[in-house]
Structures are given as structure tokens and as C-alpha cells.
Design a protein around this motif. Structure first.
Motif, PDB file in Angstrom:
ATOM      1  N   ILE A 207     -29.443 -18.234  -4.185  1.00  0.00           N
ATOM      2  CA  ILE A 207     -30.580 -17.322  -4.315  1.00  0.00           C
ATOM      3  C   ILE A 207     -31.184 -17.030  -2.948  1.00  0.00           C
ATOM      4  CG2 ILE A 207     -32.925 -17.126  -5.231  1.00  0.00           C
ATOM      5  CD1 ILE A 207     -32.016 -18.575  -7.706  1.00  0.00           C
ATOM      6  N   GLY A 208     -31.254 -18.056  -2.095  1.00  0.00           N
ATOM      7  CA  GLY A 208     -31.795 -17.854  -0.755  1.00  0.00           C
ATOM      8  C   GLY A 208     -30.990 -16.844   0.054  1.00  0.00           C
ATOM      9  N   LYS A 209     -29.666 -16.837  -0.139  1.00  0.00           N
ATOM     10  CA  LYS A 209     -28.824 -15.871   0.578  1.00  0.00           C
ATOM     11  C   LYS A 209     -28.879 -14.485  -0.062  1.00  0.00           C
ATOM     12  CE  LYS A 209     -25.100 -18.407   0.289  1.00  0.00           C
ATOM     13  NZ  LYS A 209     -23.697 -18.885   0.431  1.00  0.00           N
ATOM     14  N   ALA A 210     -29.039 -14.420  -1.385  1.00  0.00           N
ATOM     15  CA  ALA A 210     -28.975 -13.140  -2.085  1.00  0.00           C
ATOM     16  C   ALA A 210     -30.312 -12.409  -2.120  1.00  0.00           C
ATOM     17  CB  ALA A 210     -28.484 -13.364  -3.520  1.00  0.00           C
ATOM     18  N   LEU A 211     -31.421 -13.159  -2.130  1.00  0.00           N
ATOM     19  CA  LEU A 211     -32.728 -12.527  -2.301  1.00  0.00           C
ATOM     20  C   LEU A 211     -33.072 -11.511  -1.218  1.00  0.00           C
ATOM     21  CD1 LEU A 211     -35.190 -12.420  -4.104  1.00  0.00           C
ATOM     22  CD2 LEU A 211     -36.191 -14.306  -2.806  1.00  0.00           C
ATOM     23  N   PRO A 212     -32.762 -11.737   0.064  1.00  0.00           N
ATOM     24  CA  PRO A 212     -33.086 -10.704   1.065  1.00  0.00           C
ATOM     25  C   PRO A 212     -32.416  -9.361   0.788  1.00  0.00           C
ATOM     26  CG  PRO A 212     -32.632 -12.793   2.157  1.00  0.00           C
ATOM     27  CD  PRO A 212     -32.286 -12.983   0.716  1.00  0.00           C
ATOM     28  N   TYR A 213     -31.175  -9.380   0.278  1.00  0.00           N
ATOM     29  CA  TYR A 213     -30.513  -8.114  -0.060  1.00  0.00           C
ATOM     30  C   TYR A 213     -31.261  -7.396  -1.178  1.00  0.00           C
ATOM     31  CZ  TYR A 213     -26.537 -10.050   2.552  1.00  0.00           C
ATOM     32  OH  TYR A 213     -25.731 -10.584   3.523  1.00  0.00           O
ATOM     33  N   SER A 214     -31.612  -8.132  -2.223  1.00  0.00           N
ATOM     34  CA  SER A 214     -32.325  -7.524  -3.347  1.00  0.00           C
ATOM     35  C   SER A 214     -33.711  -7.057  -2.936  1.00  0.00           C
ATOM     36  CB  SER A 214     -32.437  -8.534  -4.502  1.00  0.00           C
ATOM     37  OG  SER A 214     -31.178  -8.871  -5.015  1.00  0.00           O
ATOM     38  N   MET A 215     -34.381  -7.833  -2.087  1.00  0.00           N
ATOM     39  CA  MET A 215     -35.723  -7.460  -1.650  1.00  0.00           C
ATOM     40  C   MET A 215     -35.694  -6.179  -0.820  1.00  0.00           C
ATOM     41  SD  MET A 215     -38.158  -9.649  -2.619  1.00  0.00           S
ATOM     42  CE  MET A 215     -39.398  -9.725  -1.336  1.00  0.00           C
ATOM     43  N   GLN A 216     -34.735  -6.073   0.082  1.00  0.00           N
ATOM     44  CA  GLN A 216     -34.653  -4.879   0.920  1.00  0.00           C
ATOM     45  C   GLN A 216     -34.332  -3.651   0.074  1.00  0.00           C
ATOM     46  OE1 GLN A 216     -32.085  -5.265   4.335  1.00  0.00           O
ATOM     47  NE2 GLN A 216     -32.083  -3.075   4.756  1.00  0.00           N
ATOM     48  N   LEU A 217     -33.371  -3.788  -0.811  1.00  0.00           N
ATOM     49  CA  LEU A 217     -32.986  -2.668  -1.668  1.00  0.00           C
ATOM     50  C   LEU A 217     -34.124  -2.297  -2.610  1.00  0.00           C
ATOM     51  CD1 LEU A 217     -30.345  -1.012  -2.149  1.00  0.00           C
ATOM     52  CD2 LEU A 217     -29.908  -2.532  -4.083  1.00  0.00           C
ATOM     53  N   GLY A 218     -34.726  -3.309  -3.239  1.00  0.00           N
ATOM     54  CA  GLY A 218     -35.775  -3.048  -4.214  1.00  0.00           C
ATOM     55  C   GLY A 218     -37.043  -2.493  -3.597  1.00  0.00           C
ATOM     56  N   SER A 219     -37.422  -2.976  -2.418  1.00  0.00           N
ATOM     57  CA  SER A 219     -38.653  -2.487  -1.786  1.00  0.00           C
ATOM     58  C   SER A 219     -38.543  -1.012  -1.430  1.00  0.00           C
ATOM     59  CB  SER A 219     -38.970  -3.317  -0.544  1.00  0.00           C
ATOM     60  OG  SER A 219     -37.904  -3.250   0.398  1.00  0.00           O
ATOM     61  N   MET A 220     -37.391  -0.593  -0.941  1.00  0.00           N
ATOM     62  CA  MET A 220     -37.212   0.825  -0.626  1.00  0.00           C
ATOM     63  C   MET A 220     -37.192   1.672  -1.897  1.00  0.00           C
ATOM     64  SD  MET A 220     -34.624   0.937   2.647  1.00  0.00           S
ATOM     65  CE  MET A 220     -33.381  -0.198   2.007  1.00  0.00           C
ATOM     66  N   ALA A 221     -36.566   1.144  -2.948  1.00  0.00           N
ATOM     67  CA  ALA A 221     -36.510   1.883  -4.216  1.00  0.00           C
ATOM     68  C   ALA A 221     -37.894   2.031  -4.830  1.00  0.00           C
ATOM     69  CB  ALA A 221     -35.564   1.179  -5.187  1.00  0.00           C
TER      70      ALA A 221
END
Length: 307
Positions: free
Chosen positions: A90-104
Motif C-alpha cells: 500500500i505504501g508503494k501504491a498509494l502515491p500513484y493513486s493519490m496523484q491520479l485521484g487528486s488531479m481527477a
């Protein structure tokens, strides 16, 4: 305000407990198991695996053991990603989801509020009908349809953008998944804003502001929009939690190494700890964003008091 925040955080503890409990037992009672393969493993190998991950113990013992570890932030090892704990994944995956989700969420919120406001100011006009027709399509067409269609048009037919993957994280790799994530939410925000704005424009204090001769821009932006944002803010909490923790469908379609993709793979492979970890993460995000929404309510509506 401080006492209100502390009370809300205290009430979040039993909520997370209930979510963990329900998710734990639903996962265990679902058909199949983490080591149920088409070609069964030898009995001795299966017994060793079950003992290694403590799956041979009574389910209530497994529950108590998991609960005790989860309180300390230990969600256990992943069954399918060997030599990795769930916390590490989760620690490795969360930054990808956060970056994608914040822009969306940023695109959806700004675009939806803007389109909804324009539609409300041009109520029952051709522009209003056109924008709401677009919003209806955005709401009804799921992102597992939008994603492949965008890939077909812009990646395969036109060859303008990559079909998937994170690449170097540049914008060309993110455009399609961001659009697929943002479009349905943008449509919802537009419909919510339009309805709330129409209602706000017909309130007494708006008519009074117009009677005083205030410019239309000031009346709309300063007075009407503030009241119209209340339902938008209400929807923002679950929407932001879902997007920032990763959309399972979109991340799977575009092979984004985010939390949502791990959730799908964990569910398909009965990776109990991985699914539980993502469920707890989403629950925490929902609780935190609901708290932020309640605080924002007090800022938008003076009648709301947090004593």
C-alpha cells in the motif's frame, strides 16, 4: 471546534472496528481460498501453507490475531506478492493513486461547478439542455466503458497517447486515466451545482442583493454560489475518498500500479490481508473526508455551528 473534531475522531474508532469485522468475516465465508488452485496442491504442502499463514486456526482466533496486529499498523504479509507485507504494498501504491485521484477530483470539481453554474444561469435554454444531456451521459456511462473507448480512439486509432501504464509519470501517460476517472464525477458535480444554484438564485437574500443593485457577478459568486456549494461539498467526501484511494476499474484498465489495482488482484486471488488493508484504507479516507466536509459546512453556512 477542537472538541467537535475530537468527538468525531473518537466516534470513528467503532466505525472502523465494524468495517474491519464485517470485511474479515465476509472474506472468510466467500467460496474458495487463497491457495485453491485448478490443480490442487499436495496435502502436505497445503497443510504447511495453512499453518504458515495461521489459516488452520479457528476463525475467531484468526480474527483476534488480525485485530491485534491491525491496531499497530501490521496488516500481515501478502499471499500472492511473496516477501511483501500489505503495508509495504500500500505504501508503494498509494502515491500513484493519490496523484491520479487528486488531479481527477480537481478537474471534476472545477469543471462540474463551472458547467452547473452556467446551466443554472441559462435555465431552460438550449445551452442548459445541452450541458445536462452531457452530464446525464457522463453519469450513466460507467468508466469501464469510457476507459476502453478512450484507449481505442486516442491510443489505437489516432496513436496520440499511450494505451496504458505509468511510464515516467508524465502527463501523456495520465491524460486518459484522469479523464476516465473525472468524467462521471464531473457530471455529478454539474447536476448537483445546477440544482442547488437554481434554488439559491430564488432565495430571499439573493433577491435582496439584486434589489440593492449589486453586480450580477458579485451576487452569483459571493452569495449564490456559497449556498449552492453545500450539496457539492456533501458529495465531495465519498467521491474524494474513492478517487484518492484508487479506482479499481480504471487502474486495472490502464495498468496503473495503484491501490485499486491491488484490491482487484487481491479479491480475485483471495489475498485476505491485501483486501483487508485496502478496505481499511478506504474507510479511514471516508471518515477523514467526512470530518473535513463537516468543518467546511461551518465555513460555508454560518447557521451550522460545531460546539
Amino acid at each position: 471546534m477542537i472538541s467537535f473534531i475530537l468527538r468525531r475522531l473518537a466516534s470513528a474508532v467503532p466505525t472502523v472496528f465494524v468495517v474491519v469485522t464485517i470485511s474479515f468475516f465476509l472474506m472468510r465465508f466467500a467460496p474458495g481460498g487463497p491457495f485453491s488452485l485448478e490443480r490442487p496442491l499436495p496435502p502436505q504442502t497445503m497443510a504447511n501453507l495453512m499453518a504458515t499463514y495461521q489459516l488452520d486456526q479457528p476463525i475467531w482466533k484468526q480474527y483476534i490475531h488480525y485485530l491485534g496486529n491491525a491496531v499497530t499498523g501490521d496488516f500481515g504479509p501478502s499471499y500472492i506478492y511473496k516477501d511483501n507485507t500489505v503495508a509495504e504494498l500500500i505504501g508503494k501504491a498509494l502515491p500513484y493513486s493519490m496523484q491520479l485521484g487528486s488531479m481527477a477530483i480537481l478537474i471534476a470539481l472545477i469543471g462540474g461547478v463551472l458547467l452547473g453554474t452556467i446551466a443554472a444561469l441559462r435555465q431552460n435554454s438550449v445551452l442548459d439542455f445541452g450541458l445536462m444531456a452531457f452530464a446525464t451521459v457522463g453519469v450513466t456511462v460507467p468508466n469501464f466503458v469510457v476507459g476502453p473507448v478512450l484507449t481505442l480512439i486516442f491510443a489505437i486509432m489516432l496513436s496520440w497517447l499511450p494505451a496504458g501504464g505509468w511510464g515516467d509519470g508524465s502527463i501523456q501517460f495520465l491524460i486518459l486515466p484522469i479523464i476516465a476517472l473525472a468524467l462521471p464525477q464531473l457530471a455529478v458535480f454539474a447536476r448537483l451545482t445546477r440544482g442547488a444554484m437554481i434554488e439559491a438564485l430564488h432565495t430571499d437574500h439573493i433577491r435582496t442583493a439584486k434589489a440593492y443593485g449589486l453586480p450580477s457577478r458579485v451576487v452569483v459568486v459571493t452569495h449564490a454560489l456559497r449556498g449552492a456549494m453545500l450539496p457539492v461539498v456533501s458529495y465531495l467526501a465519498p467521491c474524494a475518498a474513492a478517487l484518492l484511494t484508487g479506482s479499481a476499474v480504471v487502474e486495472s484498465i490502464f495498468t496503473i500500479p495503484g491501490v485499486g489495482r491491488y484490491f482487484v488482484l487481491g479479491a480475485l486471488n483471495r489475498d485476505y490481508p491485501l483486501v483487508m488493508g485496502t478496505v481499511i484504507l478506504v474507510a479511514i479516507f471516508v471518515i477523514v473526508f467526512n470530518l473535513l466536509v463537516d468543518i467546511a459546512y461551518g465555513l460555508l453556512d454560518p447557521r451550522v455551528r460545531h460546539d
